[in-house]
Design an enzyme around this catalytic site. Structure first.
Site, PDB file in Angstrom:
ATOM      1  CB  CYS A   1      -0.931   0.044   1.197  1.00  0.00           C
ATOM      2  SG  CYS A   1      -2.100  -1.305   1.232  1.00  0.00           S
TER       3      CYS A   1
ATOM      4  CE  LYS B   1      15.828 -11.826  -5.991  1.00  0.00           C
ATOM      5  NZ  LYS B   1      16.311 -11.584  -4.663  1.00  0.00           N
TER       6      LYS B   1
ATOM      7  CG  ASN C   1       0.622   0.880   4.494  1.00  0.00           C
ATOM      8  OD1 ASN C   1       0.407  -0.325   4.568  1.00  0.00           O
ATOM      9  ND2 ASN C   1       1.835   1.385   4.384  1.00  0.00           N
ATOM     10  N   GLY C   2      -1.806  -0.691   6.451  1.00  0.00           N
ATOM     11  CA  GLY C   2      -1.649  -1.385   7.721  1.00  0.00           C
ATOM     12  C   GLY C   2      -2.775  -2.378   7.899  1.00  0.00           C
TER      13      GLY C   2
ATOM     14  NE  ARG D   1       4.826   1.911  -0.086  1.00  0.00           N
ATOM     15  CZ  ARG D   1       5.521   2.167   1.017  1.00  0.00           C
ATOM     16  NH1 ARG D   1       6.642   2.816   0.942  1.00  0.00           N
ATOM     17  NH2 ARG D   1       5.076   1.765   2.183  1.00  0.00           N
TER      18      ARG D   1
ATOM     19  CD  GLU E   1      11.801 -11.863  -5.514  1.00  0.00           C
ATOM     20  OE1 GLU E   1      12.984 -11.696  -5.297  1.00  0.00           O
ATOM     21  OE2 GLU E   1      10.927 -11.275  -4.844  1.00  0.00           O
TER      22      GLU E   1
ATOM     23  CD1 TRP F   1       0.675  -6.204  -2.750  1.00  0.00           C
ATOM     24  CD2 TRP F   1       0.167  -6.861  -0.666  1.00  0.00           C
ATOM     25  NE1 TRP F   1       1.171  -7.472  -2.573  1.00  0.00           N
ATOM     26  CE2 TRP F   1       0.869  -7.896  -1.316  1.00  0.00           C
ATOM     27  CE3 TRP F   1      -0.266  -7.062   0.646  1.00  0.00           C
ATOM     28  CZ2 TRP F   1       1.168  -9.107  -0.689  1.00  0.00           C
ATOM     29  CZ3 TRP F   1       0.022  -8.265   1.261  1.00  0.00           C
ATOM     30  CH2 TRP F   1       0.737  -9.276   0.595  1.00  0.00           C
TER      31      TRP F   1
ATOM     32  CE  LYS G   1      12.928  -2.988  -3.578  1.00  0.00           C
ATOM     33  NZ  LYS G   1      13.772  -4.146  -3.882  1.00  0.00           N
TER      34      LYS G   1
ATOM     35  CG  HIS H   1      18.272 -37.868   2.896  1.00  0.00           C
ATOM     36  ND1 HIS H   1      18.503 -39.084   3.482  1.00  0.00           N
ATOM     37  CD2 HIS H   1      19.493 -37.285   2.756  1.00  0.00           C
ATOM     38  CE1 HIS H   1      19.801 -39.235   3.718  1.00  0.00           C
ATOM     39  NE2 HIS H   1      20.421 -38.152   3.282  1.00  0.00           N
TER      40      HIS H   1
ATOM     41  CD  GLU I   1      18.617 -13.555  -2.815  1.00  0.00           C
ATOM     42  OE1 GLU I   1      17.883 -13.950  -1.911  1.00  0.00           O
ATOM     43  OE2 GLU I   1      18.371 -12.541  -3.488  1.00  0.00           O
TER      44      GLU I   1
END
Ligand code: M6R
Length: 594
Positions: free
Chosen positions: A2, A469, A97-98, A27, A472, A73, A589, A488, A465
């Site tokens: 948001c 990447k 936002n929240g 964002r 996403e 969002w 973001k 395993h 990492e």
């Protein structure tokens, strides 16, 4: 996650609101809206999808000098126009936002008082509750103050009141909000990048503060009393949001890592005394989320292996609720690009109660985490626009390497002069990896359903990492495995042409990883081997299909190089698949809710 904007002044607010929202696009969001006052009426325009969709619905002839805007969002309720912001109840219109945690309870109270709700959001309840208090008190500042006593959770909120058409109001707890100061005009934003071109001075609203914003005056209140505020200055060049001819921000930011290493060498390597001395603590905890957590895991490995000090790493969303063993001899290091990640920030607040010392490794200056910690080391990566973190990660790893270096030197375990030379070579090594032609590899694996990443020890962390990447930005399923663990269970998923990306940079366990690679090769996997050059081992050509050699540097710095091909493989697969690389679906973001 948001984005909030607001404007009051002498210009038409609509283009300013849209510009601010576009600046906050990075964002992450799924719908957008604005509210503005025209001829004493509050008009709301909102829609799902990109800001361009909203832009097309706006009538710019509607001159208005006051307005608020929002990118949503979704957290409560699906992505649709009704759930998107602004929301309105009675005299009150808000963007938020929240997460209002006790919204169900408040909704019941309000429903009994005759309020009805159109959306599934917590925000509409927050809005109605403000209206309820305003109707009772007839004073908006008192109403907001009363609301703050009742609201549980996090909120950064911009508010318009129908019968107060010359003022905007804001209030905040645990979500970021700033007020930009102009000449006969003022701005509201989730972060100052939205209006860094318009103003260089801003106020950071702190928790439990209420702001009253007129075009030529700003007043901040806490507990019903007006308080003094500090004015911050926007750093020049802090917001370089130009793509500079790169097709995507992500590619630009990957390429920037070369110069970034030079910059960091100049700022920190030459002034190692600026780096915190961590030798006086009994325990070190490192916390972070996503990519920042991976950087922290590398940090643990570096500090343990090169300066002989045990470190524990934790995912912030777990750490904030788990039992922890910490006291005033514990150093808690929080890694965060944005400096706004709600879980990481909550951990800092939690450990302060244990008396711990806190260190932030943060990219965004003056962000909430940067302000909350006792000490901060800025990663100096410049604005990172792409949702997928790249240069922020390598700069975090760089700072962790310096913490290990300084401790190692203090303990007499590392020779500073020798390692300095390796730091200086980082830019040229990175340049070689960014200029490598990955097309051959990509053409073979871009259509894969699953990709597996293998490594041992510190290489496994780089693979976590690399796998994140890929997931996403390309939406390809992938997992990173400790090479010895695959058999395993997960090896059952390996079939002909399943892509395996393997990393070997630790000579001491290289042969073990090679055996594991042979196991997947025997089952038909297509193996891309990333290997540190000059390893003193024999590698059978039959155990890989493609090989990328990575320059050998000191082990303390090797992870900074190892991640570059992984970033570029993910980028190029996503590009070939036609994905929205800089703004992948569902992602934000700056993750300002838990
Ligand atoms: O701003 P932060 O570094 O605290 O963000 C933490 C994560 O949300 C972030 O690293 C996320 O995992 C990235 N999108 C990964 O590329």
């Amino acid at each position: 996650m948001c984005g909030i904007v607001g404007y009051i002044g002498k210009k038409n607010s609509l283009p300013i609101l849209i510009k601010g929202l576009k600046r906050l696009e990075y964002r992450g969001y799924d719908s957008a809206g604005v509210a503005y006052i025209k001829d004493k009426n509050i008009k709301i325009v909102k829609t799902v999808g990109k800001i361009n969709n909203l832009d097309k619905l706006l009538n710019y002839n509607d001159e208005s000098f006051i307005g608020i805007g929002h990118t949503r969002w979704a957290t409560h309720g699906s992505v649709d126009t009704t759930n998107s912001h602004p929301h309105q109840a009675g005299s009150i219109t808000i963007v938020h936002n929240g997460i209002l945690e006790n919204y169900q309870e408040l909704k019941k109270i309000l429903t009994n008082k005759g309020y009805t709700f159109k959306s599934d959001t917590d925000t509409e309840v927050l809005c109605a509750y403000i209206d309820y208090e305003y109707t009772k008190t007839k004073n908006i500042l008192d109403a907001l103050n009363n609301c703050m006593k009742v609201f549980e959770g996090s909120y950064a909120t911009a508010i318009m009141v129908k019968d107060i058409p010359n003022k905007l109001f804001v209030m905040k707890k645990d979500s970021p909000l700033v007020i930009g100061i102009g000449e006969q005009e003022n701005y509201i934003a989730s972060d100052i990048s939205a209006y860094a071109d318009e103003t260089s001075a801003y106020i950071i609203l702190e928790d439990m503060e209420i702001g009253q914003i007129e075009k030529d005056n700003i007043s901040i209140y806490k507990n019903k009393k007006e308080i003094k505020y500090n004015i911050e200055q926007v750093e020049q060049d802090a917001f370089d949001s130009d793509k500079n001819n790169y097709e995507h921000y992500m590619l630009k930011e990957i390429s920037e890592q070369e110069n970034l290493m030079d910059k960091l060498n100049n700022i920190y390597l030459k002034n190692l005394d600026k780096i915190m001395d961590i030798s006086k603590y009994n325990k070190i905890h490192i916390i972070g989320c996503g990519t920042a957590y991976h950087a922290g895991m590398i940090g643990k490995y570096l500090i343990e292996n090169y300066s002989d000090f045990e470190v524990n790493t934790y995912i912030a969303s777990e750490y904030r609720y788990q039992k922890i063993f910490a006291d005033d001899k514990t150093l808690v290091i929080a890694a965060s690009q944005s400096g706004e990640t709600a879980d990481t920030l909550a951990c800092i607040k939690k450990v302060k109660k244990y008396g711990c010392k806190t260190l932030g490794i943060v990219n965004v200056k003056n962000s909430s985490i940067a302000r909350a910690v006792d000490e901060v080391i800025y990663t100096e990566a410049g604005q990172e626009v792409a949702v997928a973190s790249t240069k922020a990660y390598s700069s975090q790893v760089y700072i962790f390497s310096l913490l290990a270096l300084k401790l190692g030197i203090t303990k007499g375990l590392i020779n500073k002069n020798e390692i300095n030379k390796e730091y200086e070579k980082l830019p040229s090594y990175i340049s070689k990896l960014t200029n490598y032609d990955y097309e051959d590899i990509i053409s073979k694996i871009w259509q894969a359903k699953d990709v597996f990443y293998l490594g041992r020890g510190i290489d496994y962390i780089s693979m976590l990492e690399g796998s994140l990447k890929l997931k996403e930005i390309s939406y390809v399923h992938s997992e990173a495995y400790q090479a010895g663990e695959l058999k395993h269970g997960t090896i059952s998923l390996i079939e002909k042409d399943t892509p395996i990306i393997a990393l070997i940079s630790d000579e001491t366990i290289a042969l073990k990883t090679i055996s594991n690679i042979k196991e997947v090769k025997a089952r038909g996997a297509y193996v891309v081997l990333l290997i540190k050059e000059d390893l003193n081992i024999n590698i059978d050509k039959e155990c890989y299909d493609k090989i990328i050699e990575i320059n050998a540097t000191d082990n303390l710095l090797q992870p900074i190089l190892n991640v570059i091909p992984l970033q570029l493989i993910a980028y190029n697969i996503a590009k070939k698949r036609g994905c929205d690389i800089d703004k992948p679906r569902n992602l934000a973001k700056s993750v300002t809710v838990e």
